[in-house]
Design a protein around this motif. Structure first.
Motif, PDB file in Angstrom:
ATOM      1  N   VAL A  29     -10.399 -12.051 -20.793  1.00 10.94           N
ATOM      2  CA  VAL A  29     -11.623 -12.625 -21.338  1.00 10.94           C
ATOM      3  C   VAL A  29     -12.514 -13.025 -20.170  1.00 10.94           C
ATOM      4  O   VAL A  29     -12.116 -13.817 -19.316  1.00 10.94           O
ATOM      5  N   VAL A  30     -13.716 -12.470 -20.132  1.00 17.64           N
ATOM      6  CA  VAL A  30     -14.684 -12.750 -19.077  1.00 17.64           C
ATOM      7  C   VAL A  30     -15.796 -13.606 -19.668  1.00 17.64           C
ATOM      8  O   VAL A  30     -16.412 -13.227 -20.658  1.00 17.64           O
ATOM      9  N   GLY A  31     -16.033 -14.769 -19.066  1.00 19.37           N
ATOM     10  CA  GLY A  31     -17.044 -15.684 -19.553  1.00 19.37           C
ATOM     11  C   GLY A  31     -18.452 -15.169 -19.325  1.00 19.37           C
ATOM     12  O   GLY A  31     -18.693 -14.196 -18.590  1.00 19.37           O
ATOM     13  N   GLN A  32     -19.411 -15.861 -19.949  1.00 21.76           N
ATOM     14  CA  GLN A  32     -20.791 -15.411 -19.932  1.00 21.76           C
ATOM     15  C   GLN A  32     -21.411 -15.498 -18.543  1.00 21.76           C
ATOM     16  O   GLN A  32     -22.183 -14.630 -18.150  1.00 21.76           O
ATOM     17  N   ASN A  33     -21.088 -16.515 -17.782  1.00 18.72           N
ATOM     18  CA  ASN A  33     -21.749 -16.760 -16.506  1.00 18.72           C
ATOM     19  C   ASN A  33     -21.025 -16.152 -15.315  1.00 18.72           C
ATOM     20  O   ASN A  33     -21.326 -16.499 -14.164  1.00 18.72           O
ATOM     21  N   VAL A  65     -10.291 -15.384 -17.777  1.00 18.55           N
ATOM     22  CA  VAL A  65      -8.962 -15.754 -18.242  1.00 18.55           C
ATOM     23  C   VAL A  65      -8.151 -14.484 -18.458  1.00 18.55           C
ATOM     24  O   VAL A  65      -8.595 -13.556 -19.143  1.00 18.55           O
ATOM     25  N   ILE A  66      -6.964 -14.449 -17.857  1.00 20.39           N
ATOM     26  CA  ILE A  66      -6.074 -13.281 -17.941  1.00 20.39           C
ATOM     27  C   ILE A  66      -4.759 -13.706 -18.564  1.00 20.39           C
ATOM     28  O   ILE A  66      -4.133 -14.671 -18.113  1.00 20.39           O
ATOM     29  N   ASN A  67      -4.336 -13.008 -19.599  1.00 23.20           N
ATOM     30  CA  ASN A  67      -3.011 -13.190 -20.180  1.00 23.20           C
ATOM     31  C   ASN A  67      -2.164 -12.003 -19.749  1.00 23.20           C
ATOM     32  O   ASN A  67      -2.284 -10.897 -20.281  1.00 23.20           O
ATOM     33  N   SER A  68      -1.316 -12.227 -18.755  1.00 21.98           N
ATOM     34  CA  SER A  68      -0.530 -11.135 -18.185  1.00 21.98           C
ATOM     35  C   SER A  68       0.527 -10.612 -19.144  1.00 21.98           C
ATOM     36  O   SER A  68       1.025  -9.504 -18.964  1.00 21.98           O
ATOM     37  N   ARG A  69       0.893 -11.382 -20.166  1.00 23.35           N
ATOM     38  CA  ARG A  69       1.935 -10.944 -21.109  1.00 23.35           C
ATOM     39  C   ARG A  69       1.390  -9.959 -22.139  1.00 23.35           C
ATOM     40  O   ARG A  69       2.083  -9.021 -22.522  1.00 23.35           O
ATOM     41  N   LEU A  71     -15.765 -12.392  -6.512  1.00 24.40           N
ATOM     42  CA  LEU A  71     -15.773 -12.833  -7.903  1.00 24.40           C
ATOM     43  C   LEU A  71     -16.233 -14.284  -7.946  1.00 24.40           C
ATOM     44  O   LEU A  71     -15.519 -15.188  -7.510  1.00 24.40           O
ATOM     45  N   ARG A  72     -17.415 -14.501  -8.470  1.00 19.52           N
ATOM     46  CA  ARG A  72     -17.999 -15.837  -8.517  1.00 19.52           C
ATOM     47  C   ARG A  72     -17.648 -16.501  -9.847  1.00 19.52           C
ATOM     48  O   ARG A  72     -18.486 -16.695 -10.726  1.00 19.52           O
ATOM     49  N   ALA A  73     -16.379 -16.802  -9.987  1.00 21.40           N
ATOM     50  CA  ALA A  73     -15.863 -17.430 -11.202  1.00 21.40           C
ATOM     51  C   ALA A  73     -14.465 -17.937 -10.912  1.00 21.40           C
ATOM     52  O   ALA A  73     -13.815 -17.545  -9.930  1.00 21.40           O
ATOM     53  N   GLN A  74     -14.011 -18.808 -11.796  1.00 26.02           N
ATOM     54  CA  GLN A  74     -12.647 -19.315 -11.703  1.00 26.02           C
ATOM     55  C   GLN A  74     -11.708 -18.352 -12.414  1.00 26.02           C
ATOM     56  O   GLN A  74     -11.931 -17.989 -13.571  1.00 26.02           O
ATOM     57  N   LEU A  75     -10.671 -17.909 -11.698  1.00 30.43           N
ATOM     58  CA  LEU A  75      -9.704 -16.960 -12.256  1.00 30.43           C
ATOM     59  C   LEU A  75      -8.492 -17.741 -12.778  1.00 30.43           C
ATOM     60  O   LEU A  75      -7.809 -18.419 -12.015  1.00 30.43           O
ATOM     61  N   ILE A  76      -8.265 -17.632 -14.083  1.00 30.63           N
ATOM     62  CA  ILE A  76      -7.183 -18.376 -14.724  1.00 30.63           C
ATOM     63  C   ILE A  76      -6.193 -17.384 -15.314  1.00 30.63           C
ATOM     64  O   ILE A  76      -6.578 -16.511 -16.098  1.00 30.63           O
ATOM     65  N   LEU A  89     -10.856  -8.905  -6.231  1.00 26.76           N
ATOM     66  CA  LEU A  89     -12.213  -9.407  -6.067  1.00 26.76           C
ATOM     67  C   LEU A  89     -12.210 -10.904  -5.777  1.00 26.76           C
ATOM     68  O   LEU A  89     -13.006 -11.397  -4.961  1.00 26.76           O
ATOM     69  N   LYS A  90     -11.325 -11.645  -6.425  1.00 29.93           N
ATOM     70  CA  LYS A  90     -11.249 -13.085  -6.177  1.00 29.93           C
ATOM     71  C   LYS A  90     -10.801 -13.365  -4.749  1.00 29.93           C
ATOM     72  O   LYS A  90     -11.350 -14.252  -4.067  1.00 29.93           O
TER      73      LYS A  90
END
Length: 366
Positions: free
Chosen positions: A265-269, A256-260, A359-364, A353-354
Protein backbone atom coordinates in the motif's frame (compact mmCIF):
# COMPACT_ATOMS: atom_id res chain seq x y z
CA UNK A 1 -29.53 31.17 31.57
CA UNK A 2 -25.74 30.75 31.62
CA UNK A 3 -23.45 31.76 28.76
CA UNK A 4 -22.57 28.14 27.92
CA UNK A 5 -26.23 27.14 27.86
CA UNK A 6 -26.97 30.03 25.50
CA UNK A 7 -24.19 28.90 23.21
CA UNK A 8 -25.70 25.40 23.19
CA UNK A 9 -29.10 26.71 22.10
CA UNK A 10 -27.71 29.11 19.46
CA UNK A 11 -25.42 26.55 17.91
CA UNK A 12 -28.16 23.90 17.90
CA UNK A 13 -30.21 26.18 15.62
CA UNK A 14 -27.16 26.86 13.45
CA UNK A 15 -26.50 23.13 13.03
CA UNK A 16 -30.10 22.54 11.94
CA UNK A 17 -29.84 25.24 9.26
CA UNK A 18 -26.37 24.35 8.02
CA UNK A 19 -25.92 22.14 4.99
CA UNK A 20 -23.67 19.07 4.72
CA UNK A 21 -19.92 19.63 4.40
CA UNK A 22 -17.18 17.34 3.20
CA UNK A 23 -15.29 16.76 6.45
CA UNK A 24 -15.13 14.30 9.32
CA UNK A 25 -17.18 14.63 12.46
CA UNK A 26 -15.28 15.10 15.69
CA UNK A 27 -16.80 11.85 17.02
CA UNK A 28 -15.09 10.00 14.15
CA UNK A 29 -11.73 11.63 14.81
CA UNK A 30 -11.46 11.43 18.59
CA UNK A 31 -12.64 9.70 21.74
CA UNK A 32 -13.64 11.41 24.98
CA UNK A 33 -11.15 10.96 27.77
CA UNK A 34 -12.62 8.85 30.58
CA UNK A 35 -15.38 7.38 28.39
CA UNK A 36 -14.08 3.90 27.64
CA UNK A 37 -14.86 0.20 27.63
CA UNK A 38 -13.77 -2.13 30.39
CA UNK A 39 -12.89 -5.80 29.99
CA UNK A 40 -14.44 -8.47 32.20
CA UNK A 41 -13.34 -12.08 32.63
CA UNK A 42 -14.51 -15.07 34.64
CA UNK A 43 -14.03 -18.81 35.13
CA UNK A 44 -16.88 -21.28 35.20
CA UNK A 45 -18.35 -24.61 34.14
CA UNK A 46 -20.41 -25.62 31.13
CA UNK A 47 -22.66 -28.62 31.75
CA UNK A 48 -25.04 -30.72 29.69
CA UNK A 49 -22.57 -31.67 26.96
CA UNK A 50 -23.07 -34.82 24.92
CA UNK A 51 -19.90 -36.58 26.03
CA UNK A 52 -17.66 -33.86 24.57
CA UNK A 53 -16.43 -32.41 27.87
CA UNK A 54 -12.85 -32.34 29.10
CA UNK A 55 -10.95 -34.49 31.56
CA UNK A 56 -8.62 -31.86 32.96
CA UNK A 57 -7.79 -32.12 36.69
CA UNK A 58 -8.87 -28.53 37.38
CA UNK A 59 -12.32 -29.38 36.00
CA UNK A 60 -12.72 -32.10 38.62
CA UNK A 61 -11.54 -29.71 41.31
CA UNK A 62 -13.97 -27.00 40.23
CA UNK A 63 -16.81 -29.51 40.08
CA UNK A 64 -16.04 -30.76 43.61
CA UNK A 65 -15.97 -27.20 44.96
CA UNK A 66 -19.31 -26.43 43.34
CA UNK A 67 -20.93 -29.57 44.75
CA UNK A 68 -19.58 -28.74 48.23
CA UNK A 69 -21.37 -25.38 48.04
CA UNK A 70 -24.62 -27.27 47.47
CA UNK A 71 -23.92 -29.55 50.43
CA UNK A 72 -22.93 -32.58 48.35
CA UNK A 73 -19.64 -34.24 49.32
CA UNK A 74 -17.88 -36.43 46.78
CA UNK A 75 -15.71 -39.11 48.47
CA UNK A 76 -11.98 -38.71 47.99
CA UNK A 77 -10.53 -40.96 45.34
CA UNK A 78 -13.81 -41.07 43.44
CA UNK A 79 -13.63 -40.00 39.80
CA UNK A 80 -16.92 -38.28 38.88
CA UNK A 81 -16.25 -38.97 35.15
CA UNK A 82 -17.09 -35.51 33.89
CA UNK A 83 -17.61 -36.30 30.22
CA UNK A 84 -20.50 -33.84 30.10
CA UNK A 85 -18.73 -30.95 31.88
CA UNK A 86 -16.10 -28.51 30.60
CA UNK A 87 -14.10 -25.79 32.32
CA UNK A 88 -14.35 -22.49 30.46
CA UNK A 89 -13.33 -18.87 30.59
CA UNK A 90 -15.97 -16.21 30.06
CA UNK A 91 -15.15 -12.73 28.82
CA UNK A 92 -17.20 -9.66 27.95
CA UNK A 93 -16.78 -5.95 27.29
CA UNK A 94 -18.49 -3.55 29.66
CA UNK A 95 -19.46 -0.40 27.71
CA UNK A 96 -19.23 3.07 29.25
CA UNK A 97 -22.17 4.30 31.35
CA UNK A 98 -23.55 0.75 31.65
CA UNK A 99 -26.05 0.53 34.51
CA UNK A 100 -26.94 -2.35 36.88
CA UNK A 101 -29.66 -4.53 35.43
CA UNK A 102 -28.58 -4.11 31.81
CA UNK A 103 -27.37 -7.16 29.88
CA UNK A 104 -24.17 -7.99 28.00
CA UNK A 105 -23.20 -10.47 25.30
CA UNK A 106 -20.55 -12.89 26.50
CA UNK A 107 -18.08 -15.28 24.85
CA UNK A 108 -17.37 -18.69 26.38
CA UNK A 109 -14.13 -20.55 25.53
CA UNK A 110 -12.94 -23.98 26.62
CA UNK A 111 -9.61 -24.05 28.48
CA UNK A 112 -9.33 -27.84 28.71
CA UNK A 113 -9.46 -30.57 26.10
CA UNK A 114 -13.21 -30.44 25.49
CA UNK A 115 -14.13 -31.49 21.96
CA UNK A 116 -17.18 -29.26 21.69
CA UNK A 117 -19.38 -26.94 23.75
CA UNK A 118 -22.40 -27.45 21.52
CA UNK A 119 -25.59 -27.99 23.51
CA UNK A 120 -24.03 -26.90 26.81
CA UNK A 121 -25.24 -24.45 29.43
CA UNK A 122 -23.04 -22.10 31.41
CA UNK A 123 -23.61 -22.13 35.14
CA UNK A 124 -23.65 -18.88 37.12
CA UNK A 125 -20.23 -17.28 36.68
CA UNK A 126 -19.05 -14.00 38.23
CA UNK A 127 -17.25 -11.65 35.81
CA UNK A 128 -14.51 -9.53 37.35
CA UNK A 129 -12.68 -6.42 36.20
CA UNK A 130 -9.01 -5.54 36.46
CA UNK A 131 -9.56 -4.38 40.06
CA UNK A 132 -10.86 -7.82 41.13
CA UNK A 133 -14.42 -6.57 41.72
CA UNK A 134 -17.43 -8.44 40.33
CA UNK A 135 -19.24 -6.31 37.75
CA UNK A 136 -21.57 -8.85 36.13
CA UNK A 137 -23.01 -12.35 36.53
CA UNK A 138 -23.16 -14.69 33.53
CA UNK A 139 -25.36 -17.70 32.85
CA UNK A 140 -27.25 -19.23 29.95
CA UNK A 141 -27.32 -21.65 27.02
CA UNK A 142 -24.48 -21.46 24.49
CA UNK A 143 -24.79 -20.77 20.79
CA UNK A 144 -21.93 -22.61 19.06
CA UNK A 145 -21.30 -22.09 15.34
CA UNK A 146 -18.82 -24.94 14.86
CA UNK A 147 -19.23 -28.71 15.03
CA UNK A 148 -17.09 -31.81 14.64
CA UNK A 149 -17.43 -35.50 13.92
CA UNK A 150 -15.02 -38.41 14.38
CA UNK A 151 -14.92 -42.08 13.43
CA UNK A 152 -13.77 -45.21 15.22
CA UNK A 153 -10.61 -45.36 13.09
CA UNK A 154 -9.47 -41.95 14.30
CA UNK A 155 -10.68 -39.96 11.30
CA UNK A 156 -12.06 -36.56 12.22
CA UNK A 157 -13.62 -33.50 10.58
CA UNK A 158 -14.20 -30.13 12.21
CA UNK A 159 -16.08 -27.10 10.87
CA UNK A 160 -15.21 -23.73 12.42
CA UNK A 161 -14.33 -23.83 16.14
CA UNK A 162 -16.73 -25.90 18.28
CA UNK A 163 -14.86 -25.12 21.53
CA UNK A 164 -16.00 -21.47 21.56
CA UNK A 165 -19.56 -20.19 21.90
CA UNK A 166 -21.52 -17.04 22.66
CA UNK A 167 -24.52 -16.23 24.83
CA UNK A 168 -26.47 -13.16 23.66
CA UNK A 169 -27.48 -11.08 26.69
CA UNK A 170 -25.86 -13.78 28.79
CA UNK A 171 -24.61 -11.53 31.59
CA UNK A 172 -26.41 -9.08 33.88
CA UNK A 173 -24.52 -6.01 35.08
CA UNK A 174 -24.33 -5.82 38.88
CA UNK A 175 -22.01 -2.85 39.41
CA UNK A 176 -21.53 0.49 37.65
CA UNK A 177 -18.11 1.78 36.70
CA UNK A 178 -17.57 5.30 37.99
CA UNK A 179 -16.75 7.65 35.11
CA UNK A 180 -14.93 10.99 35.22
CA UNK A 181 -17.20 12.38 32.51
CA UNK A 182 -19.12 14.67 34.87
CA UNK A 183 -16.07 15.86 36.79
CA UNK A 184 -14.07 19.02 36.18
CA UNK A 185 -14.69 22.09 34.05
CA UNK A 186 -13.45 20.67 30.74
CA UNK A 187 -14.03 17.77 28.35
CA UNK A 188 -10.92 16.33 26.73
CA UNK A 189 -10.91 14.72 23.29
CA UNK A 190 -8.10 12.29 22.41
CA UNK A 191 -7.47 12.00 18.67
CA UNK A 192 -7.42 8.49 17.25
CA UNK A 193 -4.49 9.47 15.01
CA UNK A 194 -2.23 11.97 16.80
CA UNK A 195 -1.40 14.91 14.57
CA UNK A 196 -0.49 18.50 15.46
CA UNK A 197 -2.29 19.92 12.43
CA UNK A 198 -5.50 18.04 13.17
CA UNK A 199 -5.37 19.13 16.82
CA UNK A 200 -4.95 22.77 15.74
CA UNK A 201 -7.89 22.49 13.33
CA UNK A 202 -10.11 21.02 16.05
CA UNK A 203 -9.29 23.98 18.29
CA UNK A 204 -10.01 26.43 15.48
CA UNK A 205 -13.38 24.84 14.65
CA UNK A 206 -14.50 24.75 18.29
CA UNK A 207 -13.39 28.31 19.01
CA UNK A 208 -14.89 29.55 15.77
CA UNK A 209 -18.23 28.03 16.74
CA UNK A 210 -18.46 28.55 20.52
CA UNK A 211 -16.21 31.57 20.97
CA UNK A 212 -12.53 32.33 21.62
CA UNK A 213 -10.55 30.46 24.26
CA UNK A 214 -13.19 27.72 24.56
CA UNK A 215 -10.77 25.02 23.39
CA UNK A 216 -7.02 24.52 23.67
CA UNK A 217 -4.65 21.72 22.66
CA UNK A 218 -2.33 19.97 25.11
CA UNK A 219 -0.29 18.16 22.46
CA UNK A 220 -0.79 16.26 19.18
CA UNK A 221 -3.42 14.02 20.80
CA UNK A 222 -5.46 15.86 23.43
CA UNK A 223 -7.77 18.85 23.00
CA UNK A 224 -9.73 20.20 25.97
CA UNK A 225 -12.96 22.19 25.73
CA UNK A 226 -14.56 24.19 28.54
CA UNK A 227 -17.88 22.59 29.45
CA UNK A 228 -20.78 23.27 31.83
CA UNK A 229 -20.91 21.37 35.13
CA UNK A 230 -24.62 20.59 35.02
CA UNK A 231 -25.00 16.98 33.73
CA UNK A 232 -27.95 17.71 31.43
CA UNK A 233 -26.23 20.75 29.93
CA UNK A 234 -23.01 18.77 29.53
CA UNK A 235 -24.77 16.04 27.56
CA UNK A 236 -26.34 18.58 25.18
CA UNK A 237 -23.05 20.43 24.92
CA UNK A 238 -21.18 17.25 24.03
CA UNK A 239 -23.82 16.34 21.44
CA UNK A 240 -22.97 19.58 19.65
CA UNK A 241 -19.21 19.11 19.93
CA UNK A 242 -19.08 15.56 18.59
CA UNK A 243 -21.01 16.58 15.47
CA UNK A 244 -18.69 19.42 14.53
CA UNK A 245 -17.13 18.96 11.09
CA UNK A 246 -13.33 19.03 11.07
CA UNK A 247 -11.04 18.67 8.06
CA UNK A 248 -8.27 16.31 9.29
CA UNK A 249 -4.67 16.75 8.22
CA UNK A 250 -3.17 14.52 5.55
CA UNK A 251 -1.18 11.59 6.90
CA UNK A 252 2.58 11.40 6.60
CA UNK A 253 3.97 9.70 3.51
CA UNK A 254 4.07 5.96 4.14
CA UNK A 255 4.61 2.75 2.21
CA UNK A 256 3.23 -0.32 3.99
CA UNK A 257 4.42 -3.80 2.96
CA UNK A 258 2.92 -7.08 4.15
CA UNK A 259 5.62 -9.61 3.35
CA UNK A 260 3.34 -12.57 4.18
CA UNK A 261 0.58 -11.76 1.71
CA UNK A 262 2.51 -9.68 -0.81
CA UNK A 263 0.29 -6.67 -0.22
CA UNK A 264 1.79 -3.24 -0.85
CA UNK A 265 0.00 0.00 0.00
CA UNK A 266 1.52 3.30 -1.15
CA UNK A 267 0.22 6.45 0.51
CA UNK A 268 -0.93 9.55 -1.31
CA UNK A 269 2.04 11.77 -0.46
CA UNK A 270 4.78 9.28 -1.35
CA UNK A 271 7.34 10.66 -3.78
CA UNK A 272 10.53 9.31 -5.31
CA UNK A 273 13.63 11.33 -6.07
CA UNK A 274 15.41 10.83 -9.44
CA UNK A 275 16.61 7.22 -9.62
CA UNK A 276 17.32 4.54 -12.22
CA UNK A 277 16.40 0.97 -11.35
CA UNK A 278 17.11 -2.38 -12.92
CA UNK A 279 15.84 -5.62 -11.48
CA UNK A 280 16.16 -9.12 -12.91
CA UNK A 281 15.78 -12.73 -11.78
CA UNK A 282 18.43 -15.44 -11.88
CA UNK A 283 16.93 -18.94 -11.80
CA UNK A 284 19.04 -22.02 -11.00
CA UNK A 285 17.42 -25.41 -11.75
CA UNK A 286 18.94 -28.67 -10.50
CA UNK A 287 17.45 -31.89 -11.85
CA UNK A 288 18.39 -35.38 -10.70
CA UNK A 289 17.91 -38.23 -13.22
CA UNK A 290 19.04 -41.53 -11.66
CA UNK A 291 20.01 -44.21 -14.18
CA UNK A 292 20.08 -47.96 -13.50
CA UNK A 293 23.25 -49.78 -14.64
CA UNK A 294 22.69 -53.53 -14.96
CA UNK A 295 25.43 -56.02 -16.04
CA UNK A 296 24.88 -58.61 -18.79
CA UNK A 297 23.38 -62.02 -18.22
CA UNK A 298 26.77 -63.81 -17.85
CA UNK A 299 29.06 -60.88 -17.07
CA UNK A 300 28.60 -61.03 -13.32
CA UNK A 301 28.50 -58.02 -11.05
CA UNK A 302 25.74 -56.12 -9.26
CA UNK A 303 23.07 -53.75 -10.44
CA UNK A 304 24.02 -50.15 -9.61
CA UNK A 305 22.27 -46.79 -9.72
CA UNK A 306 24.18 -43.97 -11.38
CA UNK A 307 23.27 -40.37 -10.62
CA UNK A 308 22.89 -38.06 -13.61
CA UNK A 309 22.70 -34.44 -12.48
CA UNK A 310 21.77 -31.62 -14.82
CA UNK A 311 22.13 -27.96 -13.81
CA UNK A 312 20.55 -25.17 -15.83
CA UNK A 313 20.86 -21.43 -15.20
CA UNK A 314 18.30 -19.06 -16.66
CA UNK A 315 18.51 -15.31 -16.29
CA UNK A 316 15.50 -13.27 -17.24
CA UNK A 317 16.19 -10.04 -19.12
CA UNK A 318 16.18 -7.06 -16.77
CA UNK A 319 14.68 -3.80 -17.96
CA UNK A 320 15.76 -0.50 -16.49
CA UNK A 321 13.23 2.21 -15.73
CA UNK A 322 13.80 5.69 -14.44
CA UNK A 323 11.92 7.83 -11.93
CA UNK A 324 11.96 11.54 -12.56
CA UNK A 325 12.15 14.23 -9.90
CA UNK A 326 9.21 14.45 -7.47
CA UNK A 327 7.53 11.36 -8.91
CA UNK A 328 3.91 11.05 -7.75
CA UNK A 329 1.94 7.98 -6.73
CA UNK A 330 0.42 7.70 -10.21
CA UNK A 331 3.89 7.74 -11.80
CA UNK A 332 5.08 4.96 -9.48
CA UNK A 333 2.09 2.76 -10.32
CA UNK A 334 2.53 3.29 -14.06
CA UNK A 335 6.27 2.51 -13.95
CA UNK A 336 5.71 -0.72 -12.00
CA UNK A 337 2.90 -1.81 -14.32
CA UNK A 338 5.06 -1.18 -17.42
CA UNK A 339 7.84 -3.35 -16.06
CA UNK A 340 5.37 -6.04 -15.00
CA UNK A 341 7.11 -6.67 -11.68
CA UNK A 342 5.68 -9.16 -9.22
CA UNK A 343 4.88 -8.07 -5.64
CA UNK A 344 8.11 -9.61 -4.37
CA UNK A 345 10.10 -7.65 -6.94
CA UNK A 346 8.32 -4.43 -6.03
CA UNK A 347 9.19 -4.99 -2.37
CA UNK A 348 12.85 -5.40 -3.25
CA UNK A 349 12.78 -2.23 -5.38
CA UNK A 350 11.12 -0.18 -2.64
CA UNK A 351 13.59 -1.38 -0.02
CA UNK A 352 16.49 -0.53 -2.33
CA UNK A 353 15.04 2.93 -3.01
CA UNK A 354 14.74 3.54 0.73
CA UNK A 355 18.36 2.54 1.32
CA UNK A 356 19.47 4.79 -1.53
CA UNK A 357 17.58 7.73 -0.02
CA UNK A 358 15.38 8.11 -3.08
CA UNK A 359 12.11 7.01 -1.42
CA UNK A 360 10.70 10.04 0.36
CA UNK A 361 8.38 8.15 2.68
CA UNK A 362 8.38 5.96 5.73
CA UNK A 363 8.74 2.28 4.83
CA UNK A 364 6.74 0.03 7.15
CA UNK A 365 6.93 -3.77 6.97
CA UNK A 366 4.16 -5.65 8.79
Amino acid sequence: MSMLKSLVVVFSLAMMAAGPVLADRLKDLARIQGVRNNQLVGYGLVVGLDGTGDKAPFTNQTFRNMMNQFGVTIPEGTNPNLANVAAVTVHATLPPFAKPGQELDITVSSIGNADSLRGGSLLMTPLKGADGQVYAMAQGSLVVGGFGASGADGSRITVNVPSVGRIPNGATIEREVISSFQQGDTITFNLLRPDFTTARRVVEVVNGTLGPDMAYAHDATSVSVRAPRDPSQRVSFLSILENLEVDPAEDAAKVVINSRTGTIVVGQNVKVSPAAITHGNLTVTIEENPEVSQPGAFAGGDTAITQNTQIAITEEPARMFQFGPATTLNDIVQAVNQVGAAPGDVMAVLEALKQAGALRAQLIVI
